[in-house]
Motif scaffolding. Sequence first.
Motif, PDB file in Angstrom:
ATOM      1  N   ASP A  36      -4.939  -2.063  -5.305  1.00 51.38           N
ATOM      2  CA  ASP A  36      -5.490  -0.799  -4.815  1.00 51.38           C
ATOM      3  C   ASP A  36      -4.440   0.299  -4.837  1.00 51.38           C
ATOM      4  O   ASP A  36      -4.739   1.465  -5.154  1.00 51.38           O
ATOM      5  CB  ASP A  36      -6.024  -0.974  -3.390  1.00 51.38           C
ATOM      6  CG  ASP A  36      -7.284  -1.834  -3.346  1.00 51.38           C
ATOM      7  OD1 ASP A  36      -7.877  -2.047  -4.423  1.00 51.38           O
ATOM      8  OD2 ASP A  36      -7.649  -2.286  -2.243  1.00 51.38           O
ATOM      9  N   ALA A  37      -3.201  -0.050  -4.505  1.00 48.04           N
ATOM     10  CA  ALA A  37      -2.116   0.933  -4.523  1.00 48.04           C
ATOM     11  C   ALA A  37      -1.879   1.433  -5.949  1.00 48.04           C
ATOM     12  O   ALA A  37      -1.678   2.631  -6.176  1.00 48.04           O
ATOM     13  CB  ALA A  37      -0.846   0.333  -3.945  1.00 48.04           C
ATOM     14  N   LYS A  96       0.793  -1.232   0.000  1.00 45.36           N
ATOM     15  CA  LYS A  96       0.000   0.000   0.000  1.00 45.36           C
ATOM     16  C   LYS A  96       0.823   1.279   0.000  1.00 45.36           C
ATOM     17  O   LYS A  96       1.286   1.709  -1.055  1.00 45.36           O
ATOM     18  CB  LYS A  96      -0.978  -0.023   1.187  1.00 45.36           C
ATOM     19  CG  LYS A  96      -2.150   0.950   1.080  1.00 45.36           C
ATOM     20  CD  LYS A  96      -3.143   0.554   0.027  1.00 45.36           C
ATOM     21  CE  LYS A  96      -4.378   1.443   0.063  1.00 45.36           C
ATOM     22  NZ  LYS A  96      -5.272   1.241  -1.049  1.00 45.36           N
ATOM     23  N   THR A  97       1.081   1.882   1.173  1.00 43.76           N
ATOM     24  CA  THR A  97       1.676   3.217   1.240  1.00 43.76           C
ATOM     25  C   THR A  97       3.018   3.285   0.534  1.00 43.76           C
ATOM     26  O   THR A  97       3.254   4.166  -0.304  1.00 43.76           O
ATOM     27  CB  THR A  97       1.854   3.645   2.711  1.00 43.76           C
ATOM     28  OG1 THR A  97       0.587   3.580   3.363  1.00 43.76           O
ATOM     29  CG2 THR A  97       2.409   5.054   2.801  1.00 43.76           C
ATOM     30  N   GLU A 125       2.909   2.885  -3.270  1.00 46.14           N
ATOM     31  CA  GLU A 125       2.557   4.130  -3.948  1.00 46.14           C
ATOM     32  C   GLU A 125       3.773   5.053  -4.042  1.00 46.14           C
ATOM     33  O   GLU A 125       4.007   5.694  -5.076  1.00 46.14           O
ATOM     34  CB  GLU A 125       1.428   4.826  -3.191  1.00 46.14           C
ATOM     35  CG  GLU A 125       0.106   4.084  -3.244  1.00 46.14           C
ATOM     36  CD  GLU A 125      -0.988   4.807  -2.487  1.00 46.14           C
ATOM     37  OE1 GLU A 125      -0.789   5.993  -2.139  1.00 46.14           O
ATOM     38  OE2 GLU A 125      -2.043   4.194  -2.254  1.00 46.14           O
ATOM     39  N   GLN A 175      -4.400  -5.465  -2.102  1.00 43.75           N
ATOM     40  CA  GLN A 175      -3.758  -4.257  -1.599  1.00 43.75           C
ATOM     41  C   GLN A 175      -2.796  -3.671  -2.630  1.00 43.75           C
ATOM     42  O   GLN A 175      -2.697  -2.462  -2.793  1.00 43.75           O
ATOM     43  CB  GLN A 175      -3.027  -4.571  -0.289  1.00 43.75           C
ATOM     44  CG  GLN A 175      -3.964  -4.918   0.855  1.00 43.75           C
ATOM     45  CD  GLN A 175      -3.229  -5.221   2.139  1.00 43.75           C
ATOM     46  OE1 GLN A 175      -2.008  -5.134   2.193  1.00 43.75           O
ATOM     47  NE2 GLN A 175      -3.964  -5.585   3.171  1.00 43.75           N
TER      48      GLN A 175
END
Length: 675
Positions: free
Chosen positions: A515-516, A468-469, A472, A512
């Motif tokens: 989604d990123a 995720k974070t 990105e 995940q």
Amino acid sequence: MANVNDVAGRLEAVNLNNENLGHVPLAAKKQSLPAGRTPVQIATNFRKLTVEKNKPIFKYSVEINFYYKKADGTEHSKEKSNSVAKGPEHERNKDCCSLVYRKAAQKSPELQKGGPFYYDRQKCLYSLTRLKNDTLTVTVTGQDISANPSFLRAEMKLTKVAESFQTTSNDVAKSINVCPAEADKTILEALSLIVSGTPLDDPNVLTLGNCVHYLYEYDPATIDIPVVGGEGLKVSAIGTSKSIKTLEGKDKTPTLYMATELKTTLFHPDNEELIKVLKAYRGFNENMKPNSTWSISVKNCVVGLSCYLNYGRFKDLGNERVMIKIKGFGLSASEQKFDQNGRLVTVLQYFKDKYGITLQYPKLFTILARGRDEQTQNIPVECLVLCPSQPVRTEQMSKDEQAKLIKLASAWPKDRQQRTNAVVATVGLGKDRQGFVKVSEPETVTGYVLDKPNIKFGGNQVYGPIIKTVIERCLREKRKNNGGLLLNNIIVYFSGVTEGQYALVNEVYSKQVKDACTAFDPANRPHLTLIAASKLHNTRLYKKDQRGVSNLEPGTIVDETIVNPVISEWYGSSAVARQGTNKAAKYAIVFNTDKATTLDKYQKLTNDLCYDHQIVYHPVSYPAPLYVAGSYSNRGAQLLAQRRDIDVNGEFDFEATNAALGVLDKKLFSTRYNA
């Protein structure tokens, strides 16, 4: 990697209780392309298991209850077959169940006629014949079952489990499925117990759990492994672990294999007086205080040990004596006082008055243990005896003992293979079982040696794919550095992932990552590949030629016969072994949307990344991003242990703690500082 077990534990805790996981297919298996690669013969520690066809295996649940007479004349029962205890107490319950089962088998005509039976000493029994009745109850008595004066009888009840849990020798193909939750593992569970029949029946073999078997004694002429000792009368032991798996096989059909791996560890002495154990540590004296330097050091070596109470009305009951676990050291018996019926008495006086025991070491610290009503009690050292079969945990070893054990385990390939085979034969795992299971010699397979990569050094950009974070963040950095071009492929490696967690990666972590990518740029839909990497397995591979066996060459891979038959899996050995036998990492493509890229491309990329550590110029055993990530993760765990985490309303705040102690959005994020 330093914190692989911690990573695996954290993965285990995430979403694994979700019963819906495992019904989505994993990535389809890609074809192996050996053309153009250098073949090499590889010896393994996998033994093919051939089972008699069309043979039903019947499963029965076991319930064993011990009945005792209470002071008021009534009875109370205690089930021994559903033990939730750990360590020596659990092993004691298993021994009790084994005694009852053996005597019941001698007494019951139905058990004498049927079988053969295989009992796990707890809740499960397998039989190759069906009992006449689906329920069978046998009652046994006698002091050979229990010497407790209040013991009345033991009762064993067998109940046939539901048909959905029954299996046959033809169900091997059902034990593997591209949807992990839909695989029926019953045949594997049954065979794991069946092949352990000989070790479980051998009094010279200590079985921990049902899959690790240690030898009490062995012939040095047959097994060339020296015995090493440690302080506190510790002594080394050898054994083997065992696991049953369904793999691809030589003919590309699901085939049963047994993997065996050599085990060496230290054990605490069996049934030894605790005072003698403490005297065996250098520097002991009879006036030792609980806070002395010696006590603080030795306490780490004995905390967690289980001991029998060598006093009281059960002191002559052998392994039925009261058992306690050491929590620490307390004041001496002459100093420690407690309230007894409204007056303060010392431990020294209490033992004299109640048990008629005159303590020989009244000025020595006492042992802290949990007593009735969860209260801490002080027990004199001389009144405790160590329970048997207790392995020495890492935190109970000195650095010197750890070094001895590492040296003992670091055998060169030829020695390791020879010792493993000798231990397997002595333990009895290599023996056929009643004609039902035939155990072959260790399998030899064909592997391939990949070409070494051409490495160009330069730049200081380090990217770490994290869910995720950080993904990105990496996408932004990559877009900036490649002139704004769209990404075509993203490959994410996960370290320390076991087979039971493949569904988690396939269904939760893949989402995940998607989604990123979507959050970063909805128009960019790159191919995603998620690869599980692990060294948490018991597979050993050796290069085999006319001179014997040796360590695998860097770049050697194995992707046939001993791999998963339904998904893309391979073993890769990249590092050079400086001592002992190297251990290949296992890789599995769990999620993949790129159908065009062949398996050999992923194998080559993975091997090439092992050369990219940059601090050292020889290949490492894992792809460098995973190796570095492991170092950072270990550093983070140590930092968190030294610094306080941030709590909000009494609960751990992950984001605030990560912001305070992590490197994201800080200069260290783009700096290599783990050399």
